[in-house]
Design a protein around this motif. Structure first.
Motif, PDB file in Angstrom:
ATOM      1  N   ILE A  97       0.828  -1.209   0.000  1.00 13.20           N
ATOM      2  CA  ILE A  97       0.000   0.000   0.000  1.00 13.20           C
ATOM      3  C   ILE A  97       0.864   1.261   0.000  1.00 13.20           C
ATOM      4  CG2 ILE A  97      -2.032  -1.038   1.070  1.00 13.20           C
ATOM      5  CD1 ILE A  97      -1.099   0.170   3.750  1.00 13.20           C
ATOM      6  N   ARG A  98       0.304   2.308  -0.563  1.00  9.72           N
ATOM      7  CA  ARG A  98       0.950   3.621  -0.589  1.00  9.72           C
ATOM      8  C   ARG A  98      -0.156   4.665  -0.583  1.00  9.72           C
ATOM      9  NH1 ARG A  98       3.405   5.638  -6.160  1.00  9.72           N
ATOM     10  NH2 ARG A  98       2.811   7.584  -5.145  1.00  9.72           N
ATOM     11  N   ASN A  99       0.243   5.915  -0.464  1.00  8.98           N
ATOM     12  CA  ASN A  99      -0.722   6.990  -0.626  1.00  8.98           C
ATOM     13  C   ASN A  99      -1.100   7.088  -2.106  1.00  8.98           C
ATOM     14  OD1 ASN A  99      -0.818   7.698   2.122  1.00  8.98           O
ATOM     15  ND2 ASN A  99       1.149   8.735   1.913  1.00  8.98           N
ATOM     16  N   ALA A 100      -1.920   8.041  -2.452  1.00 10.47           N
ATOM     17  CA  ALA A 100      -2.519   8.113  -3.783  1.00 10.47           C
ATOM     18  C   ALA A 100      -1.488   7.996  -4.908  1.00 10.47           C
ATOM     19  CB  ALA A 100      -3.292   9.412  -3.939  1.00 10.47           C
ATOM     20  N   LEU A 101      -1.900   7.321  -5.975  1.00  5.97           N
ATOM     21  CA  LEU A 101      -1.048   7.155  -7.138  1.00  5.97           C
ATOM     22  C   LEU A 101      -0.865   8.465  -7.894  1.00  5.97           C
ATOM     23  CD1 LEU A 101      -2.557   3.889  -8.652  1.00  5.97           C
ATOM     24  CD2 LEU A 101      -0.558   4.087  -7.184  1.00  5.97           C
ATOM     25  N   GLY A 102       0.266   8.539  -8.616  1.00  2.00           N
ATOM     26  CA  GLY A 102       0.451   9.614  -9.572  1.00  2.00           C
ATOM     27  C   GLY A 102       0.004   9.131 -10.931  1.00  2.00           C
ATOM     28  N   SER A 103       0.854   9.312 -11.924  1.00  2.00           N
ATOM     29  CA  SER A 103       0.513   8.911 -13.292  1.00  2.00           C
ATOM     30  C   SER A 103       0.903   7.475 -13.587  1.00  2.00           C
ATOM     31  CB  SER A 103       1.195   9.844 -14.288  1.00  2.00           C
ATOM     32  OG  SER A 103       2.594   9.821 -14.086  1.00  2.00           O
ATOM     33  N   SER A 104       1.364   6.769 -12.570  1.00  2.00           N
ATOM     34  CA  SER A 104       1.739   5.373 -12.727  1.00  2.00           C
ATOM     35  C   SER A 104       1.720   4.722 -11.351  1.00  2.00           C
ATOM     36  CB  SER A 104       3.132   5.247 -13.351  1.00  2.00           C
ATOM     37  OG  SER A 104       4.123   5.685 -12.444  1.00  2.00           O
ATOM     38  N   CYS A 105       2.063   3.438 -11.304  1.00  2.00           N
ATOM     39  CA  CYS A 105       2.125   2.756 -10.014  1.00  2.00           C
ATOM     40  C   CYS A 105       3.257   3.296  -9.145  1.00  2.00           C
ATOM     41  CB  CYS A 105       2.315   1.256 -10.216  1.00  2.00           C
ATOM     42  SG  CYS A 105       0.888   0.432 -10.962  1.00  2.00           S
ATOM     43  N   GLY A 106       4.310   3.748  -9.788  1.00  2.00           N
ATOM     44  CA  GLY A 106       5.455   4.228  -9.041  1.00  2.00           C
ATOM     45  C   GLY A 106       6.354   3.096  -8.585  1.00  2.00           C
ATOM     46  N   PRO A 107       7.516   3.432  -8.060  1.00  2.00           N
ATOM     47  CA  PRO A 107       8.477   2.405  -7.659  1.00  2.00           C
ATOM     48  C   PRO A 107       8.069   1.708  -6.381  1.00  2.00           C
ATOM     49  CG  PRO A 107       9.267   4.561  -7.005  1.00  2.00           C
ATOM     50  CD  PRO A 107       8.016   4.787  -7.811  1.00  2.00           C
ATOM     51  N   ALA A 108       8.702   0.578  -6.135  1.00  2.00           N
ATOM     52  CA  ALA A 108       8.428  -0.176  -4.912  1.00  2.00           C
ATOM     53  C   ALA A 108       8.711   0.659  -3.669  1.00  2.00           C
ATOM     54  CB  ALA A 108       9.268  -1.457  -4.895  1.00  2.00           C
ATOM     55  N   ALA A 109       9.687   1.545  -3.747  1.00  2.00           N
ATOM     56  CA  ALA A 109      10.065   2.364  -2.591  1.00  2.00           C
ATOM     57  C   ALA A 109       8.948   3.304  -2.150  1.00  2.00           C
ATOM     58  CB  ALA A 109      11.327   3.164  -2.911  1.00  2.00           C
ATOM     59  N   ALA A 110       7.982   3.559  -3.035  1.00  2.00           N
ATOM     60  CA  ALA A 110       6.871   4.448  -2.693  1.00  2.00           C
ATOM     61  C   ALA A 110       5.842   3.756  -1.803  1.00  2.00           C
ATOM     62  CB  ALA A 110       6.204   4.967  -3.953  1.00  2.00           C
ATOM     63  N   TYR A 111       5.922   2.453  -1.690  1.00  2.00           N
ATOM     64  CA  TYR A 111       4.958   1.666  -0.914  1.00  2.00           C
ATOM     65  C   TYR A 111       5.535   1.430   0.474  1.00  2.00           C
ATOM     66  CZ  TYR A 111       2.565   1.040  -5.306  1.00  2.00           C
ATOM     67  OH  TYR A 111       1.893   1.274  -6.480  1.00  2.00           O
ATOM     68  N   PHE A 112       4.742   1.697   1.489  1.00  2.00           N
ATOM     69  CA  PHE A 112       5.308   1.678   2.834  1.00  2.00           C
ATOM     70  C   PHE A 112       4.914   0.480   3.669  1.00  2.00           C
ATOM     71  CE2 PHE A 112       1.344   2.814   4.829  1.00  2.00           C
ATOM     72  CZ  PHE A 112       0.710   3.653   3.937  1.00  2.00           C
ATOM     73  N   TYR A 113       4.038  -0.366   3.152  1.00  2.00           N
ATOM     74  CA  TYR A 113       3.720  -1.578   3.893  1.00  2.00           C
ATOM     75  C   TYR A 113       3.448  -2.712   2.920  1.00  2.00           C
ATOM     76  CZ  TYR A 113       2.520  -4.333   7.898  1.00  2.00           C
ATOM     77  OH  TYR A 113       2.543  -5.289   8.872  1.00  2.00           O
ATOM     78  N   TRP A 114       4.004  -3.878   3.248  1.00  2.00           N
ATOM     79  CA  TRP A 114       3.992  -5.022   2.341  1.00  2.00           C
ATOM     80  C   TRP A 114       3.468  -6.267   3.027  1.00  2.00           C
ATOM     81  CZ3 TRP A 114       6.158  -4.909  -2.720  1.00  2.00           C
ATOM     82  CH2 TRP A 114       6.719  -3.686  -3.071  1.00  2.00           C
TER      83      TRP A 114
END
Length: 124
Positions: A97-114
């Motif tokens: 999970i991460r906060n709201a998406l931008g124009s793509s999924c974004g990198p794995a580093a943008a996700y803070f819980y797995w």
């Protein structure tokens, strides 16, 4: 916060699997959900993601037309329907999970819980 993936397994090429990601301890609807996979000896790669507010979807080129991501906020869950599976889809699949998406999924580093991941093996 807890994310638990399930639904992985061994499937023949051309087969299907449906992965689930169950969330607990927080309100899933506030977050974007990403699905990633990691094959042995390779880096983790983004597969798909779905936004929190507007439901925008993104897919990696390698899975477009074969995979479908969805979410059910009432059940605090996300799903990844995988059809026409290929041997190169083999790997450990994770939701995050991460906060709201931008124009793509974004990198794995943008996700803070797995989650802990679920193994998918496509082989005859």
């Amino acid at each position: 916060f807890q994310l638990v993936e399930s639904g992985g397994g061994l499937v023949q090429p051309g087969g299907s699997l449906r992965l689930s990601c169950a969330a607990s301890g927080f309100t899933l609807e506030y977050y974007a959900i990403g699905w990633f996979r990691q094959a042995p000896g390779k880096e983790r790669e983004g597969v798909s993601c779905i936004n929190s507010s507007d439901g925008r979807l993104y897919y990696a080129d390698s899975v477009k037309g074969r995979f479908t991501v969805s979410r059910d906020n009432a059940k605090s869950a996300s799903y990844l329907q995988m059809n026409s599976l290929k041997p190169e889809d083999t790997g450990v699949y994770y939701c995050a999970i991460r906060n709201a998406l931008g124009s793509s999924c974004g990198p794995a580093a943008a996700y803070f819980y797995w989650g802990q991941g679920t193994q998918v093996t496509v082989s005859s």
